[in-house]
Design a protein around this motif. Structure first.
Motif, mmCIF file in Angstrom:
data_model
loop_
_atom_site.group_PDB
_atom_site.id
_atom_site.type_symbol
_atom_site.label_atom_id
_atom_site.label_comp_id
_atom_site.label_asym_id
_atom_site.label_seq_id
_atom_site.Cartn_x
_atom_site.Cartn_y
_atom_site.Cartn_z
ATOM 1 N N LYS A 1 0.729 -1.370 0.219
ATOM 2 C CA LYS A 1 0.119 0.037 -0.187
ATOM 3 C C LYS A 1 0.744 1.085 0.055
ATOM 4 C CE LYS A 1 -4.302 -1.493 2.066
ATOM 5 N NZ LYS A 1 -5.392 -1.318 2.949
ATOM 6 N N LEU A 2 1.966 1.238 0.629
ATOM 7 C CA LEU A 2 2.730 2.504 0.846
ATOM 8 C C LEU A 2 4.304 2.411 0.280
ATOM 9 C CD1 LEU A 2 2.003 3.110 4.866
ATOM 10 C CD2 LEU A 2 0.773 4.284 2.710
ATOM 11 N N CYS B 1 -1.406 4.454 6.089
ATOM 12 C CA CYS B 1 -2.623 3.352 5.617
ATOM 13 C C CYS B 1 -3.335 2.894 6.833
ATOM 14 C CB CYS B 1 -2.026 2.371 4.625
ATOM 15 S SG CYS B 1 -0.993 1.191 5.247
#
Length: 473
Positions: free
Chosen positions: A310-311, A330
């Motif tokens: 996600k990051l 997140c």
């Protein structure tokens, strides 16, 4: 419109036994057919009766509206309709309406219909004239296939006729007692997949995507790959699977990118196919270490992997990125919020600077450059573009910025006569690229004959080559 189609179709059926009529008007079906060479003319009537005056393009539109079933039936009426209903453009239109993207259909039928390529490193663009009517008919009867992508981090499985995998689970390496023989663990694994799919093994062919293990080019590694593949066949045929196709992840990732050759950089969970033992597990573990240094605790490695997906990203310029504010957050279900800063790009940097993670290994860009240099010096006959195309595969290869950074590094490392024309392609279907490559194979018109091994063939091979010691592996 429906009334007009019924009227036209009724006229077509009524002309089944009609004799040839008077001269046709210019541009009509009869006029077009009369100009064909004799070897292309079928026995039967050229007359369409009252429809002789209708332009050919209008009749072609009528066939499109009627659909593939009635279009095929019209070919039995007379010679005129048979030629109209055999038009390649008509059946290309019907294929375009299907669930598979048109470009993937053409690629599969052009390059994959003959079966596995014995020389995958060579790329030749064979472009035969395809009969889309024949292809449509064959693809329509290709059986639904169970696809099992073993993966190196987690398994993806589902039906070949579906748009995406229908389920995910732990890979076969995590099934059963790790001290058990491989045969027993694979049988447990496939039994679980069949149970979850609610299907009997004897009812459908199966494609197994082989994870990239034993990647070294040594006699021992080649023997291990061969033994593992034969174990997969043995287990599935013992479970009464009617046909089995087993293909490596790297090959299928190429197919999903509409390529039959190129350099595949597979960054799997446990290893990387270009840099041995430097895989995504190292990236995930390194991220966990960086988080621990900032007192960000997380017990589950799978949660860390989700945060990475996600990051994290790949910096185009690592030194310049250090001077930026890169903080982002997140939320992970059941775990709460996580905030990262430099960790977002430092994690992937060990692909290029392995020493940052305490590894004595070659950077990914240097390994690819070395591979390209070997390919150039091998003087393989053919277009050199095959080794200048790098196809990324595996979960961590989806990190944003990786293709651009690799292209930049490769152009700096390699001389212009090699670096010119280099392309780094991201995974065309993300983490599911190998699964979609298998889906492409499973729907090709010649799948069962060209790609599958039948139980009888496998047993004959065993009798010819002696017993396989798969049960004790």
């Amino acid at each position: 419109m429906a009334m007009l189609l019924r009227k036209v179709w009724g006229s077509v059926l009524a002309r089944a036994a009609a004799a040839a009529g008077p001269a046709a008007a210019p541009g009509s079906p009869r006029d077009r057919l009369a100009r064909l060479p004799p070897e292309q003319q079928y026995c039967g009537s050229l007359s369409l009766g009252a429809l002789d005056a209708v332009p050919t393009d209008v009749l072609a539109q009528i066939l499109r509206l009627l659909g593939p079933v009635d279009a095929a039936r019209s070919g039995t009426v007379c010679r005129a309709w048979r030629i109209l209903a055999s038009d390649n453009g008509l059946w290309a239109f019907f294929l375009r309406l299907g669930p598979e993207p048109w470009d993937l259909v053409v690629f599969a039928e052009t390059h994959l219909a003959a079966g596995p390529d014995p020389h995958p490193w060579l790329y030749y663009d064979h472009s035969p004239q395809l009969s889309f009517k024949q292809i449509y008919g064959l693809r329509a009867v290709v059986p639904g296939t169970l696809i099992v992508d073993g993966g190196s981090g987690y398994c993806k499985y589902g039906w070949s006729k579906y748009a995406a995998p229908s389920g995910r689970c732990a890979t076969f390496l995590e099934f059963g007692n790790i001290e058990s023989p491989m045969y027993a663990r694979l049988r447990h694994f496939f039994s679980t997949i069949y149970t979850r799919m609610q299907v009997k093994p004897s009812t459908q062919p199966v494609i197994v995507v082989l994870p990239l293990c034993h990647t070294d080019d040594t006699e021992s590694a080649r023997a291990s790959r061969k033994q593992y593949k034969e174990t997969v066949y043995s287990v599935l045929f013992d479970m009464n699977a009617p046909a089995v196709c087993a293909v490596d992840q790297a090959v299928l990732s190429l197919y999903s990118a509409k390529r039959t050759s190129g350099i595949v950089v597979h960054i799997g969970f446990n290893n990387t196919s270009v840099v041995p033992r430097q895989g995504a597990l190292k990236l995930t573990g390194y991220l966990k270490e960086l988080m621990h240094q900032r007192n960000i605790t997380c017990d589950s490695l799978y949660t860390v992997r989700t945060i990475k997906e996600k990051l994290c990203y790949v910096a185009a310029d690592y030194e310049a990125e250090l001077r930026k504010d890169t903080q982002a957050s997140c939320e992970i279900d059941g775990e709460g919020w996580f905030t990262l800063s430099e960790e977002r790009f430092k994690t992937a940097e060990i692909l290029f600077q392995p020493h940052m993670g305490g590894m004595r290994a070659m950077g990914l860009h240097k390994a690819i450059a070395l591979c390209m240099d070997h390919c150039y010096n091998s003087e393989v006959v053919g277009d050199d573009s095959w080794y200048k195309t790098v196809v990324l595969a595996g979960g961590s290869s989806c990190l944003p910025g990786l293709p651009e950074r690799l292209e930049k590094e490769l152009r700096q490392l390699l001389p212009p006569y090699i670096s010119e024309g280099i392309r780094v392609l991201p995974p065309p279907f993300g983490t599911d690229s190998a699964w979609f490559g298998a889906k492409m194979i499973s729907n090709v018109s010649t799948f069962t004959e060209a790609w599958c091994v039948k139980k009888k063939q496998f047993r004959q091979k065993i009798r010819r080559n002696g017993p396989l010691f798969v049960n004790s592996w």
